[in-house]
Write a protein that holds these residues in place. Sequence first.
Motif, short mmCIF file in Angstrom:
data_model
loop_
_atom_site.label_atom_id
_atom_site.label_comp_id
_atom_site.label_asym_id
_atom_site.label_seq_id
_atom_site.Cartn_x
_atom_site.Cartn_y
_atom_site.Cartn_z
N ASP A 273 0.82 -1.35 0.16
CA ASP A 273 0.04 0.06 -0.02
C ASP A 273 0.78 1.20 -0.17
O ASP A 273 0.41 2.21 -0.48
CB ASP A 273 -0.96 -0.20 1.16
N PHE A 274 2.08 1.31 0.38
CA PHE A 274 2.72 2.45 0.53
C PHE A 274 4.34 2.07 -0.34
O PHE A 274 4.95 1.09 0.17
CB PHE A 274 3.57 2.55 1.97
N GLY A 275 4.36 2.65 -1.64
CA GLY A 275 5.61 2.46 -2.36
C GLY A 275 5.24 1.53 -3.37
O GLY A 275 6.15 1.46 -4.55
N ALA A 276 4.35 0.91 -3.65
CA ALA A 276 3.93 -0.25 -4.52
C ALA A 276 5.12 -0.92 -4.51
O ALA A 276 5.31 -1.53 -5.91
CB ALA A 276 3.67 0.74 -5.79
N GLY A 277 5.53 -1.58 -3.70
CA GLY A 277 6.72 -2.50 -3.81
C GLY A 277 5.86 -4.04 -3.53
O GLY A 277 4.66 -4.26 -3.57
N ALA A 278 6.98 -4.95 -3.65
CA ALA A 278 6.50 -6.34 -3.88
C ALA A 278 6.27 -6.93 -2.38
O ALA A 278 6.82 -6.64 -1.48
CB ALA A 278 7.79 -7.28 -4.52
N THR A 279 5.13 -7.60 -2.43
CA THR A 279 4.71 -8.33 -0.99
C THR A 279 5.54 -9.65 -0.97
O THR A 279 4.58 -10.68 -0.80
CB THR A 279 3.29 -8.39 -0.71
N PHE A 280 6.87 -9.91 -1.09
CA PHE A 280 7.46 -11.32 -0.88
C PHE A 280 6.96 -11.95 0.38
O PHE A 280 7.15 -13.01 0.26
CB PHE A 280 8.91 -10.87 -1.34
N PHE A 281 6.95 -11.00 1.47
CA PHE A 281 6.90 -12.03 2.66
C PHE A 281 5.27 -11.85 3.25
O PHE A 281 5.12 -12.33 4.44
CB PHE A 281 7.84 -11.21 3.90
N ASP A 282 4.60 -11.45 2.56
CA ASP A 282 3.14 -11.71 2.70
C ASP A 282 2.73 -12.90 1.85
O ASP A 282 1.85 -13.14 0.87
CB ASP A 282 2.11 -10.60 2.27
N ASN A 283 3.07 -14.06 2.58
CA ASN A 283 2.95 -15.22 1.84
C ASN A 283 2.51 -16.30 2.77
O ASN A 283 3.43 -17.10 3.32
CB ASN A 283 4.14 -15.76 1.16
N LEU A 284 0.99 -16.61 2.91
CA LEU A 284 0.88 -17.64 3.97
C LEU A 284 0.84 -18.94 2.96
O LEU A 284 0.39 -19.22 1.86
CB LEU A 284 -0.67 -17.67 4.21
N VAL A 285 1.17 -20.16 3.61
CA VAL A 285 1.48 -21.59 3.07
C VAL A 285 1.20 -22.60 3.81
O VAL A 285 1.08 -22.45 5.00
CB VAL A 285 2.81 -21.52 2.35
N GLN A 286 1.14 -23.82 3.46
CA GLN A 286 0.87 -25.03 4.33
C GLN A 286 1.89 -25.96 3.75
O GLN A 286 2.30 -25.97 2.71
CB GLN A 286 -0.72 -25.60 4.18
N VAL A 287 2.33 -26.93 4.68
CA VAL A 287 3.43 -28.01 4.33
C VAL A 287 2.79 -29.15 4.41
O VAL A 287 1.86 -29.42 5.36
CB VAL A 287 4.74 -27.45 4.75
N GLU A 288 3.30 -30.29 3.91
CA GLU A 288 3.06 -31.62 4.05
C GLU A 288 3.99 -32.53 3.27
O GLU A 288 4.80 -31.92 2.47
CB GLU A 288 1.58 -31.96 3.40
N LYS A 289 4.04 -33.77 3.85
CA LYS A 289 5.07 -34.53 2.87
C LYS A 289 4.68 -34.64 1.65
O LYS A 289 3.57 -34.79 1.04
CB LYS A 289 4.85 -36.05 3.65
N ALA A 290 5.89 -34.68 0.74
CA ALA A 290 5.62 -34.76 -0.55
C ALA A 290 5.55 -36.38 -0.92
O ALA A 290 6.10 -37.13 -0.48
CB ALA A 290 6.73 -34.21 -1.46
N ILE A 291 4.46 -36.45 -1.92
CA ILE A 291 4.09 -37.88 -2.42
C ILE A 291 5.11 -38.36 -3.31
O ILE A 291 5.34 -37.60 -4.41
CB ILE A 291 2.65 -38.07 -2.85
#
Length: 291
Positions: free
Chosen positions: A273-291
């Motif tokens: 919202d301020f500076g129109a930069g990238a939101t690299f760290f606004d990143n919600l994820v989930q993890v699980e064992k890879a099949i």
Amino acid sequence: MAGVSFAGFHDLFLTDTARYADIVLPATSQLEHFDIHGSYGHLYVQTNEPAIPPLAECKPNTEVFRLLGRAMGFERELFAASDEELAREALVMPVTSKRFPRAGVLDGVSRERLKNEGPIRIDMPRGDAPFAHGGFDTPSKKCEFYSAALEAMGLDPLPAYTPPAEDPQTQPELAARFPLQLLSPPHSALLNSTFANVKSLSDQAGSAIIELTKTDADSRGLGEGDLLRIFNDRGEFRARLRLSDGVKPGVAVTLGCRWGSNVNTTTSTTLTDFGAGATFFDNLVQVEKAI
């Protein structure tokens, strides 16, 4: 043809991004072209003298633009200047910026001196600190704790905490599905994704790692060294689990960007919202064992 667009790319390497282009043009390296460098964390200006001629059909950015300008029939004066002529022109132009608020800092610096003497310090007093005497780029010329300019933009005029765009506070429903906030600082052997194609550095960086607390890992039935799938609605990538006391619960950390599938597949294109930069760290994820 009408309605048809083409993407061109100009780079040293056939990167993942370049593979999406319709046309890929080979670029020169720093060893093959002339350039002029301003200060970057220091107060010197210098030239980059080519050590070898351009290899094969490689060309610098400036030459590509000159060729395009001529082919498209643009005004000759816009594209006729050589790199050396552009450097001479840049050195006689008045320089003013937030860091150097007065003209004349390049007085006496010429293309010939740079070629004969090497790096030259610009005309700034020894020990002079930026903004030591004020001159901030604000209406009052002072460091403003209350910013009328921010208020006019619809933003908080006072320093305040704004939660990330993706966060349990702002998007609880999204956080219920993807509860981990993913951080992706650079790896010490890489520069973001730069140098990932250099075998000695990629070997030093090793395979992709995802760091979690033991609590977060245990709650998902995960163990040290497991191959994990890290994902959200945007995409996914795989990495090996490393248990760490250096991250907080609810946070996942992956270092660096290898070429191919990586953290970028999960990253949002939303701008700040301020500076129109990238939101690299606004990143919600989930993890699980890879099949």
